[in-house]
Scaffold this motif. Sequence first.
Motif, short mmCIF file in Angstrom:
data_model
loop_
_atom_site.label_atom_id
_atom_site.label_comp_id
_atom_site.label_asym_id
_atom_site.label_seq_id
_atom_site.Cartn_x
_atom_site.Cartn_y
_atom_site.Cartn_z
N CYS A 129 0.83 -1.21 0.00
CA CYS A 129 0.00 0.00 0.00
C CYS A 129 0.86 1.25 0.00
CB CYS A 129 -0.93 0.00 1.22
SG CYS A 129 -2.21 -1.25 1.19
N THR A 130 1.92 1.26 0.80
CA THR A 130 2.78 2.44 0.89
C THR A 130 3.51 2.69 -0.42
OG1 THR A 130 3.09 2.04 3.25
CG2 THR A 130 4.66 3.50 2.18
N ALA A 131 4.00 1.61 -1.05
CA ALA A 131 4.70 1.77 -2.33
C ALA A 131 3.77 2.35 -3.39
CB ALA A 131 5.25 0.43 -2.79
N ARG A 132 2.53 1.86 -3.43
CA ARG A 132 1.57 2.39 -4.41
C ARG A 132 1.21 3.85 -4.12
NH1 ARG A 132 -1.59 -1.00 -7.35
NH2 ARG A 132 -2.18 0.98 -8.36
N ILE A 133 1.10 4.18 -2.83
CA ILE A 133 0.77 5.55 -2.45
C ILE A 133 1.91 6.49 -2.83
CG2 ILE A 133 0.39 7.09 -0.48
CD1 ILE A 133 -1.09 4.75 0.86
N VAL A 134 3.14 6.10 -2.50
CA VAL A 134 4.30 6.94 -2.82
C VAL A 134 4.42 7.12 -4.32
CG1 VAL A 134 6.82 7.04 -2.76
CG2 VAL A 134 5.56 6.35 -0.71
N ASN A 135 4.21 6.06 -5.09
CA ASN A 135 4.27 6.15 -6.55
C ASN A 135 3.20 7.08 -7.10
OD1 ASN A 135 5.30 5.16 -9.21
ND2 ASN A 135 3.24 4.31 -9.36
N ARG A 136 2.01 7.01 -6.52
CA ARG A 136 0.90 7.88 -6.96
C ARG A 136 1.19 9.33 -6.64
NH1 ARG A 136 -1.95 10.95 -8.69
NH2 ARG A 136 -4.23 11.02 -8.84
N LEU A 137 1.75 9.60 -5.47
CA LEU A 137 2.04 10.97 -5.08
C LEU A 137 3.16 11.57 -5.92
CD1 LEU A 137 1.79 10.69 -1.19
CD2 LEU A 137 0.18 11.81 -2.71
#
Length: 339
Positions: free
Chosen positions: A204-212
């Motif tokens: 979840c964190t990796a996807r969030i960081v990539n999205r941001l």
Amino acid sequence: MFTQKNMSTNSSVDHCKTPNPGTYEVLSWLMVVQFVLGLPLNLSVLYIFIFRFKFWKNKSIFLFNIVVADFLLVVCLPAKVYHYRHNLRRSQNAAVCKTMLFMLFLNRGASIAFLITLSIDRYFNVVHLGRRNFVKMLKKSPQISIVIWLLLLPLTIPTMVKTFECCNSHGRAVETPYHDVTDTFREAVFFTQIIIPFIILVYCTARIVNRLRKKTVGEKTKLRRAMCVVMSVVVVFSVCFLPCAVARAVLLAVRLKNWQATEDVVVQVYDSLMVLSYMDCLLDPLVYCFCNSGFKDAYISTFCPTFLRNRLLNSDFGLGTTTNTTSGTRTISLPIIEK
């Protein structure tokens, strides 16, 4: 012959006693510090959530449950300090020993469960904007939190079954099939409640960081701060829970090999990392501030001195949300959930 001799030697060792009193004296003082800091901190956080922030109106029920879990951990620390000061790894009283393990298992499971739920909610808010977020719907129902606590209770049952010496005998004595299944289940619960959530959290964190990073709206500084926020949960998890799981695995491997001298060393490392894991009762309040600026505002306005209050309130760490407190309404742009 060699194995039987090792088993005999290993069985003669009092595993309830601390292998090195000096190490546990230091650990006991560390827990004293955790208790002295953690008790007023968690009491103040509970006060804010109930009387100032009104968590049931601001959809922060999951955060409140993390506070409750942390408080349960803090109240257990004096008993741990007492045992370590008397050169005991666990209480020799069966009822006290099992109660302590029950509380620690329950606290760990609840903290992880609600932290992961918050991370999944943040994941949907950032990565899947516009889609139906089932976690957001769950946040509106306090009954869901009760269900999570009830689901955690069966996972603590193995700690209440009298099948282990000094609360922990897996791989130590000759076990009946019933004892072996109970101990194995307890170990499986210990590892799965850390490893599986950690995998979910990292994803979840990796996807969030990539999205941001791909987001073009908003200031870069705020986006960087937002990424620090979502990674803070990973840091807390990695510091408090992951190391003790690794040490636990090493301890079980050494114990099954019947290497008593090595086990004495690994036990001290494991117990030290377990004490380190109790730091989550001090680190979790940082997550509260990062997750909801309304809580930060209410806490600062209540407990911080005047000369710091305005400076801290003006610093939103790249966060923001629309929340209602008894001191008023504050609306700030939140890059993490901004549509």
